[in-house]
Each structure stands twice: as structure tokens, then as C-alpha cells.
Write a protein that holds these residues in place. Structure first.
Motif, PDB file in Angstrom:
ATOM      1  N   MET A  16      36.232 -40.700 -68.347  1.00  9.00           N
ATOM      2  CA  MET A  16      37.044 -39.886 -67.442  1.00  9.00           C
ATOM      3  C   MET A  16      36.250 -39.526 -66.182  1.00  9.00           C
ATOM      4  O   MET A  16      36.793 -39.568 -65.076  1.00  9.00           O
ATOM      5  CB  MET A  16      37.519 -38.612 -68.147  1.00  9.00           C
ATOM      6  N   THR A  17      34.982 -39.214 -66.347  1.00  4.65           N
ATOM      7  CA  THR A  17      34.139 -38.893 -65.186  1.00  4.65           C
ATOM      8  C   THR A  17      34.036 -40.087 -64.244  1.00  4.65           C
ATOM      9  O   THR A  17      34.173 -39.947 -63.025  1.00  4.65           O
ATOM     10  CB  THR A  17      32.729 -38.470 -65.647  1.00  4.65           C
ATOM     11  N   VAL A  18      33.818 -41.260 -64.804  1.00  3.20           N
ATOM     12  CA  VAL A  18      33.734 -42.472 -63.986  1.00  3.20           C
ATOM     13  C   VAL A  18      35.063 -42.730 -63.294  1.00  3.20           C
ATOM     14  O   VAL A  18      35.110 -43.076 -62.111  1.00  3.20           O
ATOM     15  CB  VAL A  18      33.313 -43.677 -64.856  1.00  3.20           C
ATOM     16  N   GLU A  19      36.158 -42.554 -64.010  1.00  2.00           N
ATOM     17  CA  GLU A  19      37.481 -42.809 -63.426  1.00  2.00           C
ATOM     18  C   GLU A  19      37.798 -41.822 -62.309  1.00  2.00           C
ATOM     19  O   GLU A  19      38.370 -42.192 -61.288  1.00  2.00           O
ATOM     20  CB  GLU A  19      38.549 -42.744 -64.517  1.00  2.00           C
ATOM     21  N   ALA A  23      38.469 -42.860 -58.529  1.00  2.00           N
ATOM     22  CA  ALA A  23      39.699 -42.429 -57.846  1.00  2.00           C
ATOM     23  C   ALA A  23      39.370 -41.762 -56.518  1.00  2.00           C
ATOM     24  O   ALA A  23      40.000 -42.051 -55.493  1.00  2.00           O
ATOM     25  CB  ALA A  23      40.496 -41.480 -58.748  1.00  2.00           C
ATOM     26  N   LEU A  24      38.384 -40.885 -56.512  1.00  2.00           N
ATOM     27  CA  LEU A  24      38.013 -40.185 -55.279  1.00  2.00           C
ATOM     28  C   LEU A  24      37.407 -41.127 -54.245  1.00  2.00           C
ATOM     29  O   LEU A  24      37.747 -41.063 -53.063  1.00  2.00           O
ATOM     30  CB  LEU A  24      37.046 -39.041 -55.595  1.00  2.00           C
ATOM     31  N   ALA A  25      36.524 -42.021 -54.689  1.00  2.00           N
ATOM     32  CA  ALA A  25      35.877 -42.939 -53.744  1.00  2.00           C
ATOM     33  C   ALA A  25      36.886 -43.926 -53.155  1.00  2.00           C
ATOM     34  O   ALA A  25      36.904 -44.155 -51.940  1.00  2.00           O
ATOM     35  CB  ALA A  25      34.744 -43.688 -54.436  1.00  2.00           C
ATOM     36  N   SER A  26      37.731 -44.514 -54.005  1.00  2.00           N
ATOM     37  CA  SER A  26      38.700 -45.483 -53.491  1.00  2.00           C
ATOM     38  C   SER A  26      39.745 -44.798 -52.614  1.00  2.00           C
ATOM     39  O   SER A  26      40.213 -45.374 -51.630  1.00  2.00           O
ATOM     40  CB  SER A  26      39.369 -46.250 -54.635  1.00  2.00           C
ATOM     41  N   ALA A  27      40.084 -43.554 -52.940  1.00  2.00           N
ATOM     42  CA  ALA A  27      41.037 -42.809 -52.109  1.00  2.00           C
ATOM     43  C   ALA A  27      40.430 -42.485 -50.753  1.00  2.00           C
ATOM     44  O   ALA A  27      41.120 -42.554 -49.727  1.00  2.00           O
ATOM     45  CB  ALA A  27      41.466 -41.529 -52.823  1.00  2.00           C
ATOM     46  N   ALA A  28      39.155 -42.150 -50.726  1.00  2.00           N
ATOM     47  CA  ALA A  28      38.489 -41.858 -49.454  1.00  2.00           C
ATOM     48  C   ALA A  28      38.441 -43.096 -48.564  1.00  2.00           C
ATOM     49  O   ALA A  28      38.689 -43.023 -47.355  1.00  2.00           O
ATOM     50  CB  ALA A  28      37.079 -41.325 -49.703  1.00  2.00           C
ATOM     51  N   VAL A  29      38.158 -44.253 -49.153  1.00  2.00           N
ATOM     52  CA  VAL A  29      38.129 -45.495 -48.382  1.00  2.00           C
ATOM     53  C   VAL A  29      39.524 -45.826 -47.860  1.00  2.00           C
ATOM     54  O   VAL A  29      39.689 -46.166 -46.680  1.00  2.00           O
ATOM     55  CB  VAL A  29      37.561 -46.655 -49.234  1.00  2.00           C
ATOM     56  N   ALA A  30      40.534 -45.717 -48.713  1.00  2.00           N
ATOM     57  CA  ALA A  30      41.902 -46.017 -48.287  1.00  2.00           C
ATOM     58  C   ALA A  30      42.341 -45.064 -47.174  1.00  2.00           C
ATOM     59  O   ALA A  30      42.969 -45.492 -46.189  1.00  2.00           O
ATOM     60  CB  ALA A  30      42.852 -45.921 -49.479  1.00  2.00           C
ATOM     61  N   ALA A  31      42.017 -43.787 -47.306  1.00  2.00           N
ATOM     62  CA  ALA A  31      42.391 -42.807 -46.278  1.00  2.00           C
ATOM     63  C   ALA A  31      41.673 -43.101 -44.968  1.00  2.00           C
ATOM     64  O   ALA A  31      42.278 -42.992 -43.893  1.00  2.00           O
ATOM     65  CB  ALA A  31      42.067 -41.394 -46.763  1.00  2.00           C
ATOM     66  N   PHE A  78      45.044 -44.501 -65.531  1.00  2.00           N
ATOM     67  CA  PHE A  78      43.982 -44.338 -66.515  1.00  2.00           C
ATOM     68  C   PHE A  78      44.493 -43.569 -67.735  1.00  2.00           C
ATOM     69  O   PHE A  78      44.194 -43.925 -68.869  1.00  2.00           O
ATOM     70  CB  PHE A  78      42.797 -43.595 -65.895  1.00  2.00           C
ATOM     71  N   GLY A  79      45.274 -42.522 -67.487  1.00  2.00           N
ATOM     72  CA  GLY A  79      45.812 -41.726 -68.585  1.00  2.00           C
ATOM     73  C   GLY A  79      46.730 -42.508 -69.503  1.00  2.00           C
ATOM     74  O   GLY A  79      46.813 -42.243 -70.699  1.00  2.00           O
ATOM     75  N   GLY A  81      46.242 -45.577 -70.166  1.00  2.00           N
ATOM     76  CA  GLY A  81      45.421 -46.567 -70.847  1.00  2.00           C
ATOM     77  C   GLY A  81      45.630 -47.973 -70.345  1.00  2.00           C
ATOM     78  O   GLY A  81      45.336 -48.930 -71.046  1.00  2.00           O
ATOM     79  N   SER A  82      46.112 -48.136 -69.113  1.00  2.00           N
ATOM     80  CA  SER A  82      46.378 -49.486 -68.620  1.00  2.00           C
ATOM     81  C   SER A  82      45.341 -49.945 -67.607  1.00  2.00           C
ATOM     82  O   SER A  82      45.649 -50.721 -66.721  1.00  2.00           O
ATOM     83  CB  SER A  82      47.770 -49.531 -67.997  1.00  2.00           C
ATOM     84  N   GLN A  83      44.105 -49.455 -67.727  1.00  2.00           N
ATOM     85  CA  GLN A  83      43.061 -49.950 -66.846  1.00  2.00           C
ATOM     86  C   GLN A  83      42.664 -51.346 -67.315  1.00  2.00           C
ATOM     87  O   GLN A  83      42.886 -51.713 -68.449  1.00  2.00           O
ATOM     88  CB  GLN A  83      41.854 -49.016 -66.803  1.00  2.00           C
ATOM     89  N   PRO A  84      42.076 -52.131 -66.425  1.00  2.00           N
ATOM     90  CA  PRO A  84      41.688 -53.491 -66.806  1.00  2.00           C
ATOM     91  C   PRO A  84      40.723 -53.481 -67.981  1.00  2.00           C
ATOM     92  O   PRO A  84      39.943 -52.544 -68.159  1.00  2.00           O
ATOM     93  CB  PRO A  84      40.996 -54.024 -65.553  1.00  2.00           C
ATOM     94  N   SER A  85      40.779 -54.520 -68.792  1.00  2.00           N
ATOM     95  CA  SER A  85      39.868 -54.582 -69.928  1.00  2.00           C
ATOM     96  C   SER A  85      38.433 -54.740 -69.437  1.00  2.00           C
ATOM     97  O   SER A  85      38.192 -55.289 -68.368  1.00  2.00           O
ATOM     98  CB  SER A  85      40.242 -55.751 -70.841  1.00  2.00           C
ATOM     99  N   GLN A  86      37.525 -54.243 -70.201  1.00  2.00           N
ATOM    100  CA  GLN A  86      36.120 -54.250 -69.811  1.00  2.00           C
ATOM    101  C   GLN A  86      35.427 -55.472 -70.384  1.00  2.00           C
ATOM    102  O   GLN A  86      35.688 -55.859 -71.515  1.00  2.00           O
ATOM    103  CB  GLN A  86      35.444 -52.975 -70.293  1.00  2.00           C
ATOM    104  N   PRO A  87      34.542 -56.090 -69.597  1.00  2.00           N
ATOM    105  CA  PRO A  87      33.816 -57.259 -70.110  1.00  2.00           C
ATOM    106  C   PRO A  87      33.028 -56.907 -71.360  1.00  2.00           C
ATOM    107  O   PRO A  87      32.476 -55.825 -71.473  1.00  2.00           O
ATOM    108  CB  PRO A  87      32.859 -57.617 -68.971  1.00  2.00           C
ATOM    109  N   GLY A  88      33.020 -57.821 -72.293  1.00  2.00           N
ATOM    110  CA  GLY A  88      32.246 -57.610 -73.510  1.00  2.00           C
ATOM    111  C   GLY A  88      33.002 -56.891 -74.616  1.00  2.00           C
ATOM    112  O   GLY A  88      32.520 -56.770 -75.721  1.00  2.00           O
TER     113      GLY A  88
END
Length: 94
Positions: A16-19, A23-31, A78-79, A81-88
């Protein structure tokens, strides 16, 4: 996340912390991109004062809207549970 009613594990809290960070970083770039695209001409070219103000205000407001829409959409996805699957990692149905 999938933990119904109980305490979250450390891995769930970390995810959740990573997500939230993503979310904040990608939103800042998009804005920033939206603001630059709309208000950029007002910052680069000599425009009439009214047009300059309009572009700056429109860029600011649309950047704010894009920021919040992006944060909400990432966290809702994210809530669910439809984030992309993680490698490995394998899925039960694979």
C-alpha cells in the motif's frame, strides 16, 4: 486488499505504501504535463494579459483535477486487486 477484517500483514502495508507513492508521483507528472501543455504558451510567448491569465488559470485548475483523478484511479484499481502481475510470482490459474 484481500484481508477481510483482520490486521494487515507487513507485506500488505508495504504494498500500500508503494502504491500510494506511485499514485502521487505519477499524478504529479501527469499534472505537470497538463499544466505545461496548457499554460506553457503563456509562459513562453508574449500574449495579451487576459489570454495569459486565462491559460495560467485553466492550466492550474486542470492540473489539479488531473492530479486528483489520477491518484483516485490508481488507488481504486489497487484496492480492487487489478494491478499488473509481478514478475516472479505465479497466479493460481496459470
Amino acid at each position: 486488499m484481500g484481508n477481510s477484517g483482520g490486521r494487515r500483514t507487513q507485506a500488505e502495508r508495504d504494498a500500500m505504501t508503494v502504491e500510494i507513492g506511485y499514485a502521487l508521483a505519477s499524478a504529479a507528472v501527469a499534472a505537470a504535463v497538463v499544466f505545461g501543455a496548457i499554460a506553457g504558451p503563456a509562459l513562453v510567448f508574449e500574449l495579451p494579459a487576459g489570454a495569459e491569465d486565462l491559460l495560467l488559470m485553466a492550466g492550474m485548475w486542470l492540473a489539479v483535477v488531473v492530479f486528483f483523478v489520477r491518484v483516485v484511479s490508481v488507488l481504486v484499481r489497487f484496492g480492487r486487486g487489478s494491478q499488473p502481475s509481478q514478475p516472479g510470482r505465479t497466479k493460481p490459474d496459470s
